[in-house]
Motif scaffolding. Structure first.
Motif, mmCIF file in Angstrom:
data_model
loop_
_atom_site.group_PDB
_atom_site.id
_atom_site.type_symbol
_atom_site.label_atom_id
_atom_site.label_comp_id
_atom_site.label_asym_id
_atom_site.label_seq_id
_atom_site.Cartn_x
_atom_site.Cartn_y
_atom_site.Cartn_z
ATOM 1 N N TYR A 94 0.852 -1.188 0.000
ATOM 2 C CA TYR A 94 0.000 0.000 0.000
ATOM 3 C C TYR A 94 0.884 1.233 0.000
ATOM 4 N N ALA A 95 0.392 2.271 -0.629
ATOM 5 C CA ALA A 95 1.070 3.566 -0.638
ATOM 6 C C ALA A 95 -0.001 4.645 -0.603
ATOM 7 N N TRP A 96 0.404 5.833 -0.239
ATOM 8 C CA TRP A 96 -0.485 6.984 -0.302
ATOM 9 C C TRP A 96 -0.431 7.542 -1.713
ATOM 10 N N THR A 97 -1.489 8.179 -2.133
ATOM 11 C CA THR A 97 -1.505 8.887 -3.404
ATOM 12 C C THR A 97 -2.472 10.043 -3.318
ATOM 13 N N TYR A 98 -2.288 10.984 -4.231
ATOM 14 C CA TYR A 98 -3.234 12.087 -4.364
ATOM 15 C C TYR A 98 -4.222 11.713 -5.461
ATOM 16 N N ALA A 99 -5.453 11.407 -5.062
ATOM 17 C CA ALA A 99 -6.519 11.016 -5.993
ATOM 18 C C ALA A 99 -7.399 12.235 -6.261
ATOM 19 N N TRP A 100 -7.819 12.361 -7.499
ATOM 20 C CA TRP A 100 -8.621 13.508 -7.935
ATOM 21 C C TRP A 100 -10.068 13.319 -7.523
ATOM 22 N N THR A 101 -10.732 14.391 -7.087
ATOM 23 C CA THR A 101 -12.113 14.304 -6.606
ATOM 24 C C THR A 101 -13.083 15.125 -7.433
ATOM 25 N N ASP A 102 -12.618 15.755 -8.517
ATOM 26 C CA ASP A 102 -13.460 16.646 -9.315
ATOM 27 C C ASP A 102 -13.605 16.078 -10.731
ATOM 28 N N ALA A 103 -14.139 16.858 -11.630
ATOM 29 C CA ALA A 103 -14.405 16.416 -13.008
ATOM 30 C C ALA A 103 -13.115 16.113 -13.768
ATOM 31 N N VAL A 104 -13.198 15.109 -14.627
ATOM 32 C CA VAL A 104 -12.096 14.730 -15.507
ATOM 33 C C VAL A 104 -12.617 14.672 -16.941
ATOM 34 N N THR A 105 -11.703 14.555 -17.886
ATOM 35 C CA THR A 105 -12.098 14.384 -19.283
ATOM 36 C C THR A 105 -11.902 12.923 -19.657
ATOM 37 N N PRO A 106 -12.394 12.488 -20.799
ATOM 38 C CA PRO A 106 -12.230 11.092 -21.199
ATOM 39 C C PRO A 106 -10.786 10.711 -21.537
ATOM 40 N N GLY A 107 -9.929 11.673 -21.816
ATOM 41 C CA GLY A 107 -8.577 11.367 -22.281
ATOM 42 C C GLY A 107 -7.639 10.861 -21.204
ATOM 43 N N GLU A 108 -6.627 10.110 -21.655
ATOM 44 C CA GLU A 108 -5.559 9.631 -20.781
ATOM 45 C C GLU A 108 -4.426 10.647 -20.803
ATOM 46 N N TRP A 109 -3.875 10.967 -19.646
ATOM 47 C CA TRP A 109 -2.741 11.865 -19.547
ATOM 48 C C TRP A 109 -1.489 11.126 -20.000
ATOM 49 N N SER A 110 -0.616 11.792 -20.710
ATOM 50 C CA SER A 110 0.607 11.189 -21.233
ATOM 51 C C SER A 110 1.832 11.897 -20.664
ATOM 52 N N ALA A 111 2.671 11.148 -19.959
ATOM 53 C CA ALA A 111 3.914 11.716 -19.428
ATOM 54 C C ALA A 111 4.824 12.173 -20.564
ATOM 55 N N GLN A 112 4.850 11.429 -21.653
ATOM 56 C CA GLN A 112 5.704 11.784 -22.784
ATOM 57 C C GLN A 112 5.244 13.101 -23.421
ATOM 58 N N ARG A 113 3.957 13.256 -23.607
ATOM 59 C CA ARG A 113 3.416 14.500 -24.166
ATOM 60 C C ARG A 113 3.670 15.674 -23.229
ATOM 61 N N PHE A 114 3.464 15.434 -21.936
ATOM 62 C CA PHE A 114 3.727 16.474 -20.947
ATOM 63 C C PHE A 114 5.196 16.897 -21.002
ATOM 64 N N ALA A 115 6.104 15.915 -21.034
ATOM 65 C CA ALA A 115 7.531 16.230 -21.073
ATOM 66 C C ALA A 115 7.884 17.061 -22.300
ATOM 67 N N ALA A 116 7.323 16.698 -23.437
ATOM 68 C CA ALA A 116 7.632 17.409 -24.676
ATOM 69 C C ALA A 116 7.020 18.811 -24.711
ATOM 70 N N ASP A 117 5.808 18.958 -24.210
ATOM 71 C CA ASP A 117 5.064 20.210 -24.380
ATOM 72 C C ASP A 117 5.102 21.161 -23.180
ATOM 73 N N HIS A 118 5.288 20.627 -21.959
ATOM 74 C CA HIS A 118 5.077 21.463 -20.774
ATOM 75 C C HIS A 118 6.145 21.372 -19.696
ATOM 76 N N LEU A 119 7.030 20.377 -19.732
ATOM 77 C CA LEU A 119 7.926 20.127 -18.598
ATOM 78 C C LEU A 119 8.817 21.328 -18.288
ATOM 79 N N ALA A 120 9.449 21.925 -19.273
ATOM 80 C CA ALA A 120 10.359 23.042 -19.009
ATOM 81 C C ALA A 120 9.640 24.176 -18.280
ATOM 82 N N ASP A 121 8.465 24.546 -18.758
ATOM 83 C CA ASP A 121 7.696 25.607 -18.105
ATOM 84 C C ASP A 121 7.257 25.180 -16.711
ATOM 85 N N TYR A 122 6.874 23.916 -16.553
ATOM 86 C CA TYR A 122 6.407 23.421 -15.264
ATOM 87 C C TYR A 122 7.532 23.431 -14.230
ATOM 88 N N ILE A 123 8.747 23.102 -14.660
ATOM 89 C CA ILE A 123 9.901 23.149 -13.762
ATOM 90 C C ILE A 123 10.108 24.584 -13.275
#
Length: 150
Positions: free
Chosen positions: A107-136
């Motif tokens: 077992y581990a702790w996690t932060y689970a979302w409690t609000d609305a989501v979209t049908p899409g799957e989040w992609s770490a690769q897409r995030f890294a390519a498009d947003h990681l530098a700004d997010y850092i």
């Protein structure tokens, strides 16, 4: 006055945190915590990292038949837990979940979302390519502002 909010009860003692979104990137962890804890590959069943409306990071939500790949962060200090908890949006709930690492089930702790989501799957690769530098950069600014407020 402490800059950390304590809206959610945090684990006491050593407890792993399952990360599946932006916190799986060592560069983000370094900006937030000043170090990158060891990332142990892990997965959770029956959950998905969902795309969130108008956000670049995901939310973990229940989804039959889904498997979410992520990592366990082990060895977080009490101060590091407080930093991460303050960083996470109020729409997250900190909860224990079953995780699988190699041949081990735990077992581990996690932060689970409690609000609305979209049908899409989040992609770490897409995030890294498009947003990681700004997010850092945003994470570094957030941490600087947190420390200046203390």
């Amino acid at each position: 006055m402490s800059p950390w909010r304590r809206a959610r009860p945090l684990p006491s003692g050593p407890a792993p945190l399952f990360v599946y979104g932006t916190l799986q990137f060592p560069e983000v962890l370094i900006e937030l915590l000043g170090r990158a804890p060891e990332l142990e590959p892990a997965r959770v069943l029956g959950q998905r990292a969902a795309v969130l409306p108008d956000r670049v990071y995901p939310g973990l939500t229940s989804a039959n038949g889904s498997v979410t790949q992520g990592f366990l962060l082990n060895g977080l200090t009490a101060d590091e837990w407080q930093i991460l908890d303050t960083f996470e949006d109020d729409e997250y709930e900190l909860r224990p979940i079953p995780v699988h690492t190699g041949n081990r089930h735990t077992y581990a702790w996690t932060y689970a979302w409690t609000d609305a989501v979209t049908p899409g799957e989040w992609s770490a690769q897409r995030f890294a390519a498009d947003h990681l530098a700004d997010y850092i950069a945003r994470s570094a600014t957030w941490r600087r502002d947190l420390l200046q407020g203390s």
